[in-house]
Design a protein around this motif. Structure first.
Motif, PDB file in Angstrom:
ATOM      1  N   LEU A 121      51.311  28.103  38.022  1.00  0.00           N
ATOM      2  CA  LEU A 121      51.337  27.697  36.623  1.00  0.00           C
ATOM      3  C   LEU A 121      49.998  27.077  36.262  1.00  0.00           C
ATOM      4  O   LEU A 121      49.468  26.245  37.013  1.00  0.00           O
ATOM      5  CB  LEU A 121      52.448  26.680  36.363  1.00  0.00           C
ATOM      6  N   VAL A 122      49.468  27.482  35.110  1.00  0.00           N
ATOM      7  CA  VAL A 122      48.190  26.941  34.659  1.00  0.00           C
ATOM      8  C   VAL A 122      48.275  26.579  33.188  1.00  0.00           C
ATOM      9  O   VAL A 122      49.064  27.144  32.427  1.00  0.00           O
ATOM     10  CB  VAL A 122      47.035  27.949  34.875  1.00  0.00           C
TER      11      VAL A 122
ATOM     12  N   ALA B 156      40.058  24.179  37.922  1.00  0.00           N
ATOM     13  CA  ALA B 156      40.994  23.746  38.969  1.00  0.00           C
ATOM     14  C   ALA B 156      41.887  22.612  38.484  1.00  0.00           C
ATOM     15  O   ALA B 156      43.055  22.515  38.878  1.00  0.00           O
ATOM     16  CB  ALA B 156      40.225  23.330  40.217  1.00  0.00           C
ATOM     17  N   ASN B 157      41.363  21.747  37.609  1.00  0.00           N
ATOM     18  CA  ASN B 157      42.156  20.634  37.091  1.00  0.00           C
ATOM     19  C   ASN B 157      43.312  21.089  36.209  1.00  0.00           C
ATOM     20  O   ASN B 157      44.217  20.316  35.927  1.00  0.00           O
ATOM     21  CB  ASN B 157      41.267  19.679  36.283  1.00  0.00           C
ATOM     22  N   ASN B 158      43.263  22.349  35.756  1.00  0.00           N
ATOM     23  CA  ASN B 158      44.317  22.862  34.876  1.00  0.00           C
ATOM     24  C   ASN B 158      45.443  23.552  35.624  1.00  0.00           C
ATOM     25  O   ASN B 158      46.353  24.104  35.007  1.00  0.00           O
ATOM     26  CB  ASN B 158      43.715  23.831  33.860  1.00  0.00           C
ATOM     27  N   ILE B 159      45.390  23.552  36.940  1.00  0.00           N
ATOM     28  CA  ILE B 159      46.489  24.096  37.734  1.00  0.00           C
ATOM     29  C   ILE B 159      47.619  23.073  37.773  1.00  0.00           C
ATOM     30  O   ILE B 159      47.400  21.893  38.067  1.00  0.00           O
ATOM     31  CB  ILE B 159      46.025  24.442  39.157  1.00  0.00           C
ATOM     32  N   ILE B 160      48.828  23.500  37.461  1.00  0.00           N
ATOM     33  CA  ILE B 160      49.993  22.611  37.430  1.00  0.00           C
ATOM     34  C   ILE B 160      50.740  22.764  38.744  1.00  0.00           C
ATOM     35  O   ILE B 160      51.209  23.848  39.088  1.00  0.00           O
ATOM     36  CB  ILE B 160      50.900  22.953  36.242  1.00  0.00           C
ATOM     37  N   GLY B 161      50.871  21.660  39.474  1.00  0.00           N
ATOM     38  CA  GLY B 161      51.442  21.742  40.811  1.00  0.00           C
ATOM     39  C   GLY B 161      50.429  22.349  41.773  1.00  0.00           C
ATOM     40  O   GLY B 161      49.219  22.178  41.613  1.00  0.00           O
TER      41      GLY B 161
END
Length: 370
Positions: free
Chosen positions: A176-177, A211-216
């Motif tokens: 999830l992004v 990379a900071n926008n990757i959820i989990g």
């Protein structure tokens, strides 16, 4: 858990009911539709919601930190009034996603949601039916993050959103992004649905995702995706209950006014029986929805199945409510001048979003091993 609202929740219901009925009744929807409003929802209404803190209702820390029950209270009132709003995608789906986001992503977007500056839409489906497990969009590793490619369908209010929550597949699994809608490589094909709302097919062409926008964790987001969908189903169920209740109340009022054969038609026993049966179906749907919300707030393992059941039951009840409403209103119920037809259209769309009854029944059976 008792299936009724506590004092604070009842106060929220009364406040939300008065607010929505005052600033965004059914005539508000008609105005947006007749003027072919390009957004499909009102920023002024959203600002009024923001003034009450509703966009951050489920956000911890600076938000209200409330749960699915409270979100459902607001959504039921939106359903009663057919109020177009990004509340479900932003205040429910977006909030759940941000709970599992990086500290940097939370810091960047939580404040914007709280102030009404930004809205969120979910880009999870890829076909004409709700099949969130069918993911062909890809996210490949690149320097400093991922590169996203693919197409998502049925993105509600996607063309007006500032942030999209997107599911994609890596070599390791589901990811999830969070993707900003002004990112290079994103395009929208937007159309109006039968309820006059806007939905988009969104294409991603080599979109860079930091990379900071990757959820989990990349490749291991199945549980987070399932949790978001459970909350969205419970929220949609609450809105369906609102649609059903408003259609029922309008129909009962009509039965008490319409005279035929020198009698008020509400005195006909056959119509009384149909109204009583409909009332019971709506109450069952409400109970199933409230139970699912309570289990979600308690992080109970049974919440997943309960959310599926609530969405399916609410879809059935709302469908019955609008069908009975049109029939009991007679010919006038078939006209655009009468509001009942608008309730039927909204029920149709909501019953489809995040899983139609048949889809959800099949999913529940498969998960149970049948």
């Amino acid at each position: 858990m008792p299936l009724y609202l506590n004092e604070e929740q009842s106060m929220l219901r009364d406040t939300a009911r008065g607010l929505v009925a005052d600033i965004a009744p059914v005539s508000h929807l008609r105005g947006l539709r007749d003027n072919n409003d390009p957004a499909g929802w009102s920023k002024d209404v959203w600002q009024a919601f923001t003034d009450m803190g509703l966009p951050g209702l489920m956000l911890p820390d600076d938000g209200l930190g409330l749960g699915a029950v409270e979100a459902g209270i607001v959504l039921e009132e939106l359903g009663r009034n057919l109020t177009p709003s990004p509340f479900l995608g932003t205040s429910v789906g977006g909030a759940i996603a941000l709970r599992h986001a990086t500290a940097e992503l939370k810091a960047q977007w939580s404040g914007k949601l709280l102030t009404g500056e930004a809205t969120v839409a979910l880009a999870l489906d890829e076909g004409t039916r709700h099949t969130p497990g069918h993911i062909q969009a890809t996210a490949t590793a690149s320097e400093g993050g991922l590169v996203l490619s693919g197409t998502k369908s049925m993105v509600v209010h996607g063309h007006t959103a500032d942030l999209l929550i997107v599911s994609a597949r890596t070599n390791e699994g589901v990811t999830l992004v969070a993707v900003e809608t002004d990112s290079a490589g994103i395009s929208f094909a937007t159309e109006r649905w039968v309820d006059s709302g806007w939905v988009s097919n969104v294409s991603f062409d080599q979109v860079h995702v930091p990379a900071n926008n990757i959820i989990g964790q990349a490749g291991a987001a199945e549980d987070i995706l399932s949790l978001i969908l459970d909350h969205m189903r419970a929220g949609a169920a609450a809105e369906l209950v609102g649609v059903a209740r408003a259609a029922f109340e309008r129909t009962v009022a009509y039965l008490q006014e319409r005279v035929q054969f020198d009698r008020v038609i509400g005195t006909f026993q056959a119509l009384q029986h149909r109204a009583a049966a409909l009332y019971a179906e709506i109450e069952v749907a409400y109970a199933a929805t409230l139970k699912a919300q309570q289990l979600l707030d308690a992080d109970d393992p049974k919440a997943h199945s309960a959310a599926i059941i609530a969405k399916a039951q609410a879809g059935l009840a709302a469908t019955l409510a609008v069908q009975e409403a049109v029939q009991m209103h007679g010919g006038i119920g078939m006209t655009d001048e009468h509001d009942i037809g608008l309730y039927m259209k909204r029920a149709r769309v909501l019953a489809t979003l995040y899983g139609h009854t048949d889809d959800l029944a099949d999913q529940l059976a498969r998960e149970a091993g049948y």
